[in-house]
Design a protein around this motif. Structure first.
Motif, PDB file in Angstrom:
ATOM      1  N   LYS A 177       0.850  -1.195   0.000  1.00  0.00           N
ATOM      2  CA  LYS A 177       0.000   0.000   0.000  1.00  0.00           C
ATOM      3  C   LYS A 177       0.872   1.225   0.000  1.00  0.00           C
ATOM      4  CE  LYS A 177      -1.406  -1.736   3.675  1.00  0.00           C
ATOM      5  NZ  LYS A 177      -0.640  -2.923   3.390  1.00  0.00           N
ATOM      6  N   ARG A 178       0.470   2.258  -0.720  1.00  0.00           N
ATOM      7  CA  ARG A 178       1.260   3.479  -0.785  1.00  0.00           C
ATOM      8  C   ARG A 178       0.359   4.686  -0.580  1.00  0.00           C
ATOM      9  NH1 ARG A 178       6.299   2.781  -2.708  1.00  0.00           N
ATOM     10  NH2 ARG A 178       6.778   0.763  -3.613  1.00  0.00           N
ATOM     11  N   ASP A 179       0.924   5.689   0.096  1.00  0.00           N
ATOM     12  CA  ASP A 179       0.191   6.933   0.290  1.00  0.00           C
ATOM     13  C   ASP A 179       0.605   7.918  -0.782  1.00  0.00           C
ATOM     14  OD1 ASP A 179       2.636   7.854   0.952  1.00  0.00           O
ATOM     15  OD2 ASP A 179       2.285   7.923   3.113  1.00  0.00           O
ATOM     16  N   LEU A 180       0.294   9.198  -0.583  1.00  0.00           N
ATOM     17  CA  LEU A 180       0.571  10.203  -1.598  1.00  0.00           C
ATOM     18  C   LEU A 180       2.044  10.246  -1.985  1.00  0.00           C
ATOM     19  CD1 LEU A 180      -1.605  13.130  -0.303  1.00  0.00           C
ATOM     20  CD2 LEU A 180      -1.942  11.865  -2.416  1.00  0.00           C
ATOM     21  N   ALA A 181       2.937  10.139  -0.970  1.00  0.00           N
ATOM     22  CA  ALA A 181       4.361  10.247  -1.242  1.00  0.00           C
ATOM     23  C   ALA A 181       4.971   8.932  -1.681  1.00  0.00           C
ATOM     24  CB  ALA A 181       5.084  10.753   0.007  1.00  0.00           C
ATOM     25  N   GLY A 182       4.168   7.896  -1.816  1.00  0.00           N
ATOM     26  CA  GLY A 182       4.694   6.608  -2.228  1.00  0.00           C
ATOM     27  C   GLY A 182       5.302   5.840  -1.078  1.00  0.00           C
ATOM     28  N   THR A 183       4.975   6.201   0.168  1.00  0.00           N
ATOM     29  CA  THR A 183       5.549   5.535   1.335  1.00  0.00           C
ATOM     30  C   THR A 183       4.863   4.217   1.576  1.00  0.00           C
ATOM     31  OG1 THR A 183       5.978   7.693   2.303  1.00  0.00           O
ATOM     32  CG2 THR A 183       6.067   5.787   3.780  1.00  0.00           C
ATOM     33  N   ASN A 184       5.635   3.161   1.876  1.00  0.00           N
ATOM     34  CA  ASN A 184       5.057   1.866   2.181  1.00  0.00           C
ATOM     35  C   ASN A 184       4.389   1.892   3.541  1.00  0.00           C
ATOM     36  OD1 ASN A 184       6.090   0.906  -0.168  1.00  0.00           O
ATOM     37  ND2 ASN A 184       7.911  -0.005   0.753  1.00  0.00           N
ATOM     38  N   HIS A 185       3.175   1.341   3.623  1.00  0.00           N
ATOM     39  CA  HIS A 185       2.471   1.200   4.899  1.00  0.00           C
ATOM     40  C   HIS A 185       2.319  -0.278   5.173  1.00  0.00           C
ATOM     41  CE1 HIS A 185       1.354   5.391   5.690  1.00  0.00           C
ATOM     42  NE2 HIS A 185       1.324   5.508   4.374  1.00  0.00           N
ATOM     43  N   SER A 186       3.375  -0.905   5.700  1.00  0.00           N
ATOM     44  CA  SER A 186       3.301  -2.330   6.000  1.00  0.00           C
ATOM     45  C   SER A 186       2.580  -2.546   7.304  1.00  0.00           C
ATOM     46  CB  SER A 186       4.703  -2.925   6.070  1.00  0.00           C
ATOM     47  OG  SER A 186       5.459  -2.236   7.036  1.00  0.00           O
ATOM     48  N   LEU A 187       1.973  -3.716   7.438  1.00  0.00           N
ATOM     49  CA  LEU A 187       1.165  -4.013   8.613  1.00  0.00           C
ATOM     50  C   LEU A 187       1.997  -4.675   9.675  1.00  0.00           C
ATOM     51  CD1 LEU A 187      -2.001  -5.424   6.839  1.00  0.00           C
ATOM     52  CD2 LEU A 187      -1.608  -3.102   7.665  1.00  0.00           C
ATOM     53  N   THR A 188       1.639  -4.429  10.931  1.00  0.00           N
ATOM     54  CA  THR A 188       2.276  -5.113  12.038  1.00  0.00           C
ATOM     55  C   THR A 188       1.642  -6.485  12.163  1.00  0.00           C
ATOM     56  OG1 THR A 188       0.659  -4.248  13.574  1.00  0.00           O
ATOM     57  CG2 THR A 188       2.624  -2.933  13.225  1.00  0.00           C
ATOM     58  N   PRO A 189       2.278  -7.419  12.903  1.00  0.00           N
ATOM     59  CA  PRO A 189       1.735  -8.773  13.011  1.00  0.00           C
ATOM     60  C   PRO A 189       0.321  -8.795  13.568  1.00  0.00           C
ATOM     61  CG  PRO A 189       3.985  -8.691  13.821  1.00  0.00           C
ATOM     62  CD  PRO A 189       3.565  -7.282  13.554  1.00  0.00           C
ATOM     63  N   GLN A 190      -0.076  -7.788  14.409  1.00  0.00           N
ATOM     64  CA  GLN A 190      -1.399  -7.815  15.014  1.00  0.00           C
ATOM     65  C   GLN A 190      -2.483  -7.292  14.082  1.00  0.00           C
ATOM     66  OE1 GLN A 190       1.311  -6.480  16.395  1.00  0.00           O
ATOM     67  NE2 GLN A 190       1.758  -8.116  17.873  1.00  0.00           N
ATOM     68  N   ALA A 223      -0.777  11.059   7.933  1.00  0.00           N
ATOM     69  CA  ALA A 223      -0.911  12.036   6.846  1.00  0.00           C
ATOM     70  C   ALA A 223       0.460  12.496   6.382  1.00  0.00           C
ATOM     71  CB  ALA A 223      -1.739  13.227   7.317  1.00  0.00           C
ATOM     72  N   ASN A 224       0.638  12.613   5.073  1.00  0.00           N
ATOM     73  CA  ASN A 224       1.893  13.082   4.501  1.00  0.00           C
ATOM     74  C   ASN A 224       1.769  14.475   3.904  1.00  0.00           C
ATOM     75  OD1 ASN A 224       3.946  10.691   4.532  1.00  0.00           O
ATOM     76  ND2 ASN A 224       1.993   9.782   3.910  1.00  0.00           N
ATOM     77  N   ASP A 225       0.535  14.952   3.690  1.00  0.00           N
ATOM     78  CA  ASP A 225       0.296  16.302   3.177  1.00  0.00           C
ATOM     79  C   ASP A 225      -0.766  16.974   4.025  1.00  0.00           C
ATOM     80  OD1 ASP A 225       2.110  16.308   1.042  1.00  0.00           O
ATOM     81  OD2 ASP A 225       0.711  15.200  -0.220  1.00  0.00           O
ATOM     82  N   ALA A 226      -0.834  18.296   3.912  1.00  0.00           N
ATOM     83  CA  ALA A 226      -1.782  19.059   4.719  1.00  0.00           C
ATOM     84  C   ALA A 226      -3.226  18.748   4.353  1.00  0.00           C
ATOM     85  CB  ALA A 226      -1.514  20.555   4.546  1.00  0.00           C
ATOM     86  N   ASP A 227      -3.468  18.275   3.113  1.00  0.00           N
ATOM     87  CA  ASP A 227      -4.844  18.003   2.696  1.00  0.00           C
ATOM     88  C   ASP A 227      -5.288  16.587   3.038  1.00  0.00           C
ATOM     89  OD1 ASP A 227      -3.270  16.661   0.898  1.00  0.00           O
ATOM     90  OD2 ASP A 227      -4.533  17.123  -0.838  1.00  0.00           O
ATOM     91  N   GLU A 228      -4.463  15.839   3.768  1.00  0.00           N
ATOM     92  CA  GLU A 228      -4.825  14.483   4.149  1.00  0.00           C
ATOM     93  C   GLU A 228      -5.347  14.438   5.576  1.00  0.00           C
ATOM     94  OE1 GLU A 228      -1.850  11.598   3.452  1.00  0.00           O
ATOM     95  OE2 GLU A 228      -1.444  12.219   1.403  1.00  0.00           O
ATOM     96  N   LEU A 229      -6.092  13.411   5.891  1.00  0.00           N
ATOM     97  CA  LEU A 229      -6.680  13.224   7.209  1.00  0.00           C
ATOM     98  C   LEU A 229      -5.935  12.097   7.926  1.00  0.00           C
ATOM     99  CD1 LEU A 229      -9.044  14.051   9.127  1.00  0.00           C
ATOM    100  CD2 LEU A 229     -10.316  12.104   8.173  1.00  0.00           C
ATOM    101  N   GLU A 230      -5.374  12.412   9.064  1.00  0.00           N
ATOM    102  CA  GLU A 230      -4.672  11.397   9.841  1.00  0.00           C
ATOM    103  C   GLU A 230      -5.659  10.661  10.735  1.00  0.00           C
ATOM    104  OE1 GLU A 230      -0.762  12.327  10.928  1.00  0.00           O
ATOM    105  OE2 GLU A 230      -0.893  11.385  12.901  1.00  0.00           O
TER     106      GLU A 230
END
Length: 389
Positions: free
Chosen positions: A253-266, A331-338
């Motif tokens: 999965k990638r966000d706006l900046a192309g950052t990987n969002h890997s899942l934790t074991p849980q 969130a990686n940009d100001a227009d994103e919702l954390e």
């Protein structure tokens, strides 16, 4: 008594000045070839070796200090690198405690290596060089006494060649010659023994010094290799665990900046979502289907209050439906919702439907809307991080 002390001091000063003058005159005569000079080729060779040995030892000491400075710098760099890894290593990742332990052991290993180099190499190096200044001073004094001896010898010879011999003067000159010869020979004999012995000692000293450095370095790198091997194993297992999560997820999965969002074991795997850039490229094929959203719901919706009763709360303009965050999203940009896992999000329509990207929704946190109303932050978030309510 005071006057006597001054007289004695003045006498010594005068005698010293006279010796310096006599030596200077003797050296001039020798250089001009008007007076012969006592030569000792073996001793001169020993002095040349001594000077070479002192120069080499001084250079070795300097380079050893530079090496220790480099070890200290590498220690500092290693510590900062290990601290960086420990700081960004998330608590729920595999081997967190082992990573922290490896960082601590690495730091202690560097400290031990540096200290033992100081104890077993640098201190012995300083002791070895500490004997040179005294011997150098004795060699210089021996040279001065040799000039005194030559000068006394020439003085006796000049009296003996005189047409009118002064026996008293000759006896005094011969007595001075005997004293000068005795002082010179005593110093000369000692140095004739010490200088060759010192020259030969360099071999054993170099062997001990470099054996210590080599042995300490070998042990240090062997122990460091074990720690690096352990760290590599932790990283390998973390990678394997991460791949298992990605395999179940079907991709990265990638966000706006192309950052990987890997899942934790849980965490449970979530569907793959496109980034806003990817969705922009696919806008031509997505068409009206990507912009289709459920019809707006009523302006009021039930929410649970802190005391457990349910009441109607006015919804924000353009409210569509509610979703629940199933995973954290940074969130990686100001227009994103954390979002944090468990947050309730009020989905609203885009102000400009053409700006909507496939796989992304617009919304605000319900808790912020209840508290701040129109001031609540509104931003986009990946739809596949949430579940419809």
């Amino acid at each position: 008594m005071a006057e006597m002390g001054k007289g004695v001091t003045a006498g010594k000063l005068a005698s010293s000045m006279q010796k310096k003058l006599t030596r200077a005159q003797e050296k001039v005569l020798q250089k001009l070839g008007k007076a012969d000079e006592t030569k000792d080729a073996a001793f001169e060779e020993s002095v040349a070796n001594f000077n070479k040995q002192m120069a080499e030892g001084t250079k070795l000491q300097k380079d050893l200090r530079v090496y220790l400075t480099a070890v200290k710098a590498m220690h500092d760099s290693s510590r900062r690198l290990q601290e960086c890894l420990a700081d960004m290593y998330e608590p729920e990742w595999y081997g967190k405690e082992e990573v922290d332990s490896i960082a601590e052991d690495t730091d202690l290993l560097w400290i031990d290596f540096h200290q033992k180099l100081v104890d077993q190499a640098l201190i012995s190096m300083d002791t070895y060089l500490g004997q040179f200044p005294d011997i150098k001073a004795r060699v210089a004094k021996r040279d001065r006494k040799l000039v005194d001896f030559d000068s006394a010898r020439h003085h006796v010879a000049s009296i003996q060649k005189s047409k009118k011999k002064d026996e008293v003067k000759l006896a005094k000159a011969e007595d001075e010659l005997g004293r000068a010869q005795k002082v010179f020979e005593e110093m000369n004999v000692d140095l004739q023994e010490e200088l060759p012995a010192l020259w030969n000692s360099r071999v054993g000293f170099y062997v001990n010094t470099f054996q210590s450095v080599a042995s300490l370095s070998e042990k240090f790198h062997r122990e460091m290799g074990k720690l690096n091997h352990s760290l590599n194993e932790v990283m390998t297992k973390l990678e394997e665990q991460n791949k298992k999560g990605l395999k179940a997820d079907g991709g990265v999965k990638r966000d706006l900046a192309g950052t990987n969002h890997s899942l934790t074991p849980q965490e449970s795997p979530i569907p793959k979502s496109q980034s806003k850039e990817e969705s922009a490229d696919a806008a031509g094929t997505a068409g009206a289907e990507s912009n289709s959203l459920p019809a707006a719901q009523d302006e009021a919706s039930p929410v649970a209050t802190s005391n457990g009763s349910v009441e109607e709360v006015e919804m924000p303009p353009g409210f569509l439906f509610k979703v629940k965050a199933m995973h954290d999203y940074i969130a990686n940009d100001a227009d994103e919702l954390e979002m944090k896992s468990g947050d309730i999000v009020l989905v609203v329509s885009y102000d400009n439907p053409e700006e909507q990207d496939d796989g992304w929704l617009m919304g605000m946190l319900e808790a912020n809307w209840i508290k701040e109303k129109g001031l609540a932050h509104k931003g986009v978030f990946p739809e596949n991080f949430t579940q419809n309510l």
